[in-house]
Motif scaffolding. Structure first.
Motif, PDB file in Angstrom:
ATOM      1  N   MET A 164       0.821  -1.216   0.000  1.00 53.05           N
ATOM      2  CA  MET A 164       0.000   0.000   0.000  1.00 53.05           C
ATOM      3  C   MET A 164       0.853   1.263   0.000  1.00 53.05           C
ATOM      4  SD  MET A 164      -3.425  -0.882   2.140  1.00 53.05           S
ATOM      5  CE  MET A 164      -4.494  -2.213   1.553  1.00 53.05           C
ATOM      6  N   LEU A 165       2.028   1.156   0.575  1.00 56.15           N
ATOM      7  CA  LEU A 165       2.942   2.297   0.547  1.00 56.15           C
ATOM      8  C   LEU A 165       3.363   2.625  -0.888  1.00 56.15           C
ATOM      9  CD1 LEU A 165       4.357   4.278   2.437  1.00 56.15           C
ATOM     10  CD2 LEU A 165       6.268   2.681   2.581  1.00 56.15           C
ATOM     11  N   THR A 166       3.496   1.594  -1.728  1.00 53.47           N
ATOM     12  CA  THR A 166       3.929   1.825  -3.106  1.00 53.47           C
ATOM     13  C   THR A 166       2.876   2.570  -3.920  1.00 53.47           C
ATOM     14  OG1 THR A 166       3.061  -0.269  -4.025  1.00 53.47           O
ATOM     15  CG2 THR A 166       5.292  -0.307  -3.062  1.00 53.47           C
ATOM     16  N   ILE A 167       1.588   2.428  -3.572  1.00 50.50           N
ATOM     17  CA  ILE A 167       0.533   3.107  -4.331  1.00 50.50           C
ATOM     18  C   ILE A 167       0.027   4.348  -3.604  1.00 50.50           C
ATOM     19  CG2 ILE A 167      -0.211   0.982  -5.476  1.00 50.50           C
ATOM     20  CD1 ILE A 167      -2.640   0.955  -3.539  1.00 50.50           C
ATOM     21  N   SER A 168       0.686   4.705  -2.495  1.00 46.37           N
ATOM     22  CA  SER A 168       0.183   5.798  -1.653  1.00 46.37           C
ATOM     23  C   SER A 168       1.256   6.825  -1.344  1.00 46.37           C
ATOM     24  CB  SER A 168      -0.384   5.221  -0.341  1.00 46.37           C
ATOM     25  OG  SER A 168      -1.300   4.189  -0.574  1.00 46.37           O
ATOM     26  N   GLY A 170       1.626   9.702  -2.385  1.00 48.90           N
ATOM     27  CA  GLY A 170       1.069  11.033  -2.221  1.00 48.90           C
ATOM     28  C   GLY A 170       0.593  11.342  -0.815  1.00 48.90           C
ATOM     29  N   PHE A 171       0.420  10.302   0.011  1.00 48.63           N
ATOM     30  CA  PHE A 171      -0.073  10.525   1.376  1.00 48.63           C
ATOM     31  C   PHE A 171       0.953  11.248   2.239  1.00 48.63           C
ATOM     32  CE2 PHE A 171      -3.164   6.614   1.437  1.00 48.63           C
ATOM     33  CZ  PHE A 171      -3.869   7.175   0.389  1.00 48.63           C
ATOM     34  N   GLY A 172       2.191  11.309   1.800  1.00 49.35           N
ATOM     35  CA  GLY A 172       3.228  11.989   2.576  1.00 49.35           C
ATOM     36  C   GLY A 172       3.889  11.050   3.572  1.00 49.35           C
ATOM     37  N   ALA A 173       4.813  11.604   4.341  1.00 43.42           N
ATOM     38  CA  ALA A 173       5.608  10.804   5.274  1.00 43.42           C
ATOM     39  C   ALA A 173       4.809  10.437   6.518  1.00 43.42           C
ATOM     40  CB  ALA A 173       6.856  11.583   5.680  1.00 43.42           C
ATOM     41  N   HIS A 174       4.933   9.169   6.926  1.00 39.78           N
ATOM     42  CA  HIS A 174       4.344   8.680   8.175  1.00 39.78           C
ATOM     43  C   HIS A 174       5.360   7.755   8.842  1.00 39.78           C
ATOM     44  CE1 HIS A 174       0.711   9.739   5.821  1.00 39.78           C
ATOM     45  NE2 HIS A 174       0.201  10.049   7.002  1.00 39.78           N
ATOM     46  N   THR A 175       5.283   7.657  10.160  1.00 36.19           N
ATOM     47  CA  THR A 175       6.098   6.659  10.844  1.00 36.19           C
ATOM     48  C   THR A 175       5.567   5.278  10.496  1.00 36.19           C
ATOM     49  OG1 THR A 175       4.700   6.561  12.821  1.00 36.19           O
ATOM     50  CG2 THR A 175       6.420   8.289  12.763  1.00 36.19           C
ATOM     51  N   ARG A 176       6.379   4.249  10.752  1.00 38.79           N
ATOM     52  CA  ARG A 176       5.907   2.885  10.477  1.00 38.79           C
ATOM     53  C   ARG A 176       4.673   2.561  11.307  1.00 38.79           C
ATOM     54  NH1 ARG A 176       5.929  -0.555   6.278  1.00 38.79           N
ATOM     55  NH2 ARG A 176       5.902  -2.745   6.923  1.00 38.79           N
ATOM     56  N   GLU A 177       4.643   3.013  12.534  1.00 39.59           N
ATOM     57  CA  GLU A 177       3.477   2.774  13.405  1.00 39.59           C
ATOM     58  C   GLU A 177       2.228   3.436  12.831  1.00 39.59           C
ATOM     59  OE1 GLU A 177       2.140   3.366  18.098  1.00 39.59           O
ATOM     60  OE2 GLU A 177       3.844   4.475  17.300  1.00 39.59           O
ATOM     61  N   GLN A 178       2.372   4.666  12.361  1.00 45.06           N
ATOM     62  CA  GLN A 178       1.236   5.361  11.758  1.00 45.06           C
ATOM     63  C   GLN A 178       0.771   4.652  10.492  1.00 45.06           C
ATOM     64  OE1 GLN A 178       3.091   9.187  11.265  1.00 45.06           O
ATOM     65  NE2 GLN A 178       2.135  10.071  13.097  1.00 45.06           N
ATOM     66  N   TRP A 179       1.738   4.177   9.687  1.00 44.84           N
ATOM     67  CA  TRP A 179       1.361   3.527   8.434  1.00 44.84           C
ATOM     68  C   TRP A 179       0.664   2.200   8.680  1.00 44.84           C
ATOM     69  CZ3 TRP A 179       0.168   5.389   4.121  1.00 44.84           C
ATOM     70  CH2 TRP A 179      -0.007   4.555   3.017  1.00 44.84           C
ATOM     71  N   LEU A 180       1.122   1.447   9.642  1.00 45.24           N
ATOM     72  CA  LEU A 180       0.453   0.186   9.975  1.00 45.24           C
ATOM     73  C   LEU A 180      -0.961   0.452  10.479  1.00 45.24           C
ATOM     74  CD1 LEU A 180       3.380  -1.766  11.686  1.00 45.24           C
ATOM     75  CD2 LEU A 180       2.337  -2.271   9.463  1.00 45.24           C
ATOM     76  N   ALA A 181      -1.137   1.529  11.253  1.00 48.01           N
ATOM     77  CA  ALA A 181      -2.468   1.879  11.750  1.00 48.01           C
ATOM     78  C   ALA A 181      -3.398   2.278  10.606  1.00 48.01           C
ATOM     79  CB  ALA A 181      -2.375   3.012  12.773  1.00 48.01           C
ATOM     80  N   LEU A 182      -2.859   2.955   9.586  1.00 54.79           N
ATOM     81  CA  LEU A 182      -3.658   3.309   8.425  1.00 54.79           C
ATOM     82  C   LEU A 182      -3.958   2.096   7.544  1.00 54.79           C
ATOM     83  CD1 LEU A 182      -1.952   6.663   7.352  1.00 54.79           C
ATOM     84  CD2 LEU A 182      -4.350   6.390   8.030  1.00 54.79           C
ATOM     85  N   THR A 183      -3.072   1.106   7.572  1.00 52.35           N
ATOM     86  CA  THR A 183      -3.227  -0.073   6.714  1.00 52.35           C
ATOM     87  C   THR A 183      -4.195  -1.099   7.289  1.00 52.35           C
ATOM     88  OG1 THR A 183      -0.974   0.173   5.845  1.00 52.35           O
ATOM     89  CG2 THR A 183      -1.990  -1.998   5.630  1.00 52.35           C
ATOM     90  N   LYS A 184      -4.120  -1.337   8.586  1.00 52.57           N
ATOM     91  CA  LYS A 184      -4.872  -2.446   9.197  1.00 52.57           C
ATOM     92  C   LYS A 184      -6.371  -2.418   8.884  1.00 52.57           C
ATOM     93  CE  LYS A 184      -5.257  -5.067  13.496  1.00 52.57           C
ATOM     94  NZ  LYS A 184      -4.875  -5.125  14.930  1.00 52.57           N
ATOM     95  N   PRO A 185      -7.062  -1.260   8.978  1.00 50.31           N
ATOM     96  CA  PRO A 185      -8.501  -1.271   8.669  1.00 50.31           C
ATOM     97  C   PRO A 185      -8.798  -1.463   7.185  1.00 50.31           C
ATOM     98  CG  PRO A 185      -7.908   0.623  10.038  1.00 50.31           C
ATOM     99  CD  PRO A 185      -6.639   0.046   9.512  1.00 50.31           C
ATOM    100  N   MET A 186      -7.764  -1.374   6.346  1.00 49.29           N
ATOM    101  CA  MET A 186      -7.945  -1.559   4.915  1.00 49.29           C
ATOM    102  C   MET A 186      -7.944  -3.036   4.514  1.00 49.29           C
ATOM    103  SD  MET A 186      -8.244   1.376   3.373  1.00 49.29           S
ATOM    104  CE  MET A 186      -7.870   0.878   1.690  1.00 49.29           C
ATOM    105  N   LEU A 187      -7.754  -3.920   5.485  1.00 51.50           N
ATOM    106  CA  LEU A 187      -7.585  -5.338   5.197  1.00 51.50           C
ATOM    107  C   LEU A 187      -8.737  -6.170   5.740  1.00 51.50           C
ATOM    108  CD1 LEU A 187      -3.804  -5.663   6.120  1.00 51.50           C
ATOM    109  CD2 LEU A 187      -4.823  -5.026   3.911  1.00 51.50           C
TER     110      LEU A 187
END
Length: 288
Positions: A164-168, A170-187
């Motif tokens: 998801m990071l590869t297609i996102s 444009g979302f800008g920089a996030h910490t790994r913790e923030q990115w995992l939190a944004l990813t989990k509900p998408m699954l």
């Protein structure tokens, strides 16, 4: 971070009833209601960070648009269009008994809010349009079309987050913790792994769009924008490929004459997770 409450509301569509899920933070009796509406392939939990900042003084509600997250899927994919989403949101506002609404909409969610805010007697008193306007760039549509609705499956959360990071970008920089939190509900769990938490058929009307339909839609959206009367904040990723700076500047000169705020090193779209982004939205919604 406080976990939101999950609720559902029955909505009427062209082929019967469907349930729309919505997440809720804060005091359910609070008359100050903030509705946060997500982008095309996303879901309501994108707004966890913003909701946490606002929930002390507001009732914050973030729906999963039909076909996404915990909401039902439609039997007819051509229902996945703005009129359906807007009608569902009117039903949600009635359920909430919301007399005064502040609307925060990212991309598609912004277009839904724009449509509602243009209607006579609507309850929206402040409108935040996050990286979207009446004119949408064809290049951005083509980019989104390269991945929307593709059959995908991942073995782990980490693997999904990396994809998801590869297609996102444009979302800008996030910490790994923030990115995992944004990813989990998408699954959505699937045979020991995960798949996207949305109906792949949402891509059908998206791909059926013709240049003529896009031009007619743009004209209708500008007409709607010119009818908006409430204070409006326009957020833009400075590197956005969907909302050009020319369109953003035009939006500051007509209709509600939006206040424009651009975020550096972000494209489409700011995710309202970074403290700077949250602060800008909070000040607009809760300030004088």
């Amino acid at each position: 971070m406080t976990e939101p409450r999950l609720n559902h509301v029955q909505c009427l569509g062209a082929r019967g009833l469907h349930r729309m899920a919505y997440w809720e933070w804060g005091d359910a009796a609070n008359p100050r209601v903030v509705v946060c509406a997500h982008g095309l392939s996303r879901q309501g939990r994108d707004f966890d960070a913003l909701a946490a900042s606002l929930a002390g003084g507001c009732r914050v509600v973030a729906p999963d648009a039909v076909g996404r997250g915990e909401s039902d899927w439609l039997p007819d994919p051509m229902g996945y269009q703005l009129p359906t989403y807007a009608a569902d949101m009117v039903t949600l506002l009635a359920r909430l008994n919301a007399q005064t609404v502040y609307w925060v909409g990212t991309s598609m969610g912004g277009l839904i809010g724009l449509g509602l805010a243009s209607l006579p007697n609507n309850p929206i008193r402040r409108l935040v349009l996050n990286d979207v306007g009446p004119t949408i760039q064809a290049d951005a549509i083509a980019r989104i079309g390269t991945y929307l609705g593709l059959p995908m499956r991942w073995g782990t959360l980490e693997e999904a987050a990396d994809y998801m990071l590869t297609i996102s970008q444009g979302f800008g920089a996030h910490t790994r913790e923030q990115w995992l939190a944004l990813t989990k509900p998408m699954l959505k769990a699937d045979a020991g792994g995960f798949k996207p938490h949305y109906d792949p058929q949402i891509a059908v009307p998206f791909r059926a769009m013709t240049p003529e339909m896009a031009a007619a839609g743009e004209a209708a959206l500008w007409k709607a924008y010119d009818a908006v009367a409430c204070p409006t904040l326009l957020l833009r990723g400075a590197d956005s490929d969907l909302l050009t700076r020319d369109t953003a500047l035009a939006m500051t000169q007509r209709g509600p004459k939006a206040r424009l705020h651009e975020f550096a090193d972000v494209g489409h779209a700011p995710m309202l997770v970074a403290s700077e982004q949250v602060a800008v939205v909070r000040e607009f919604l809760l300030g004088p």
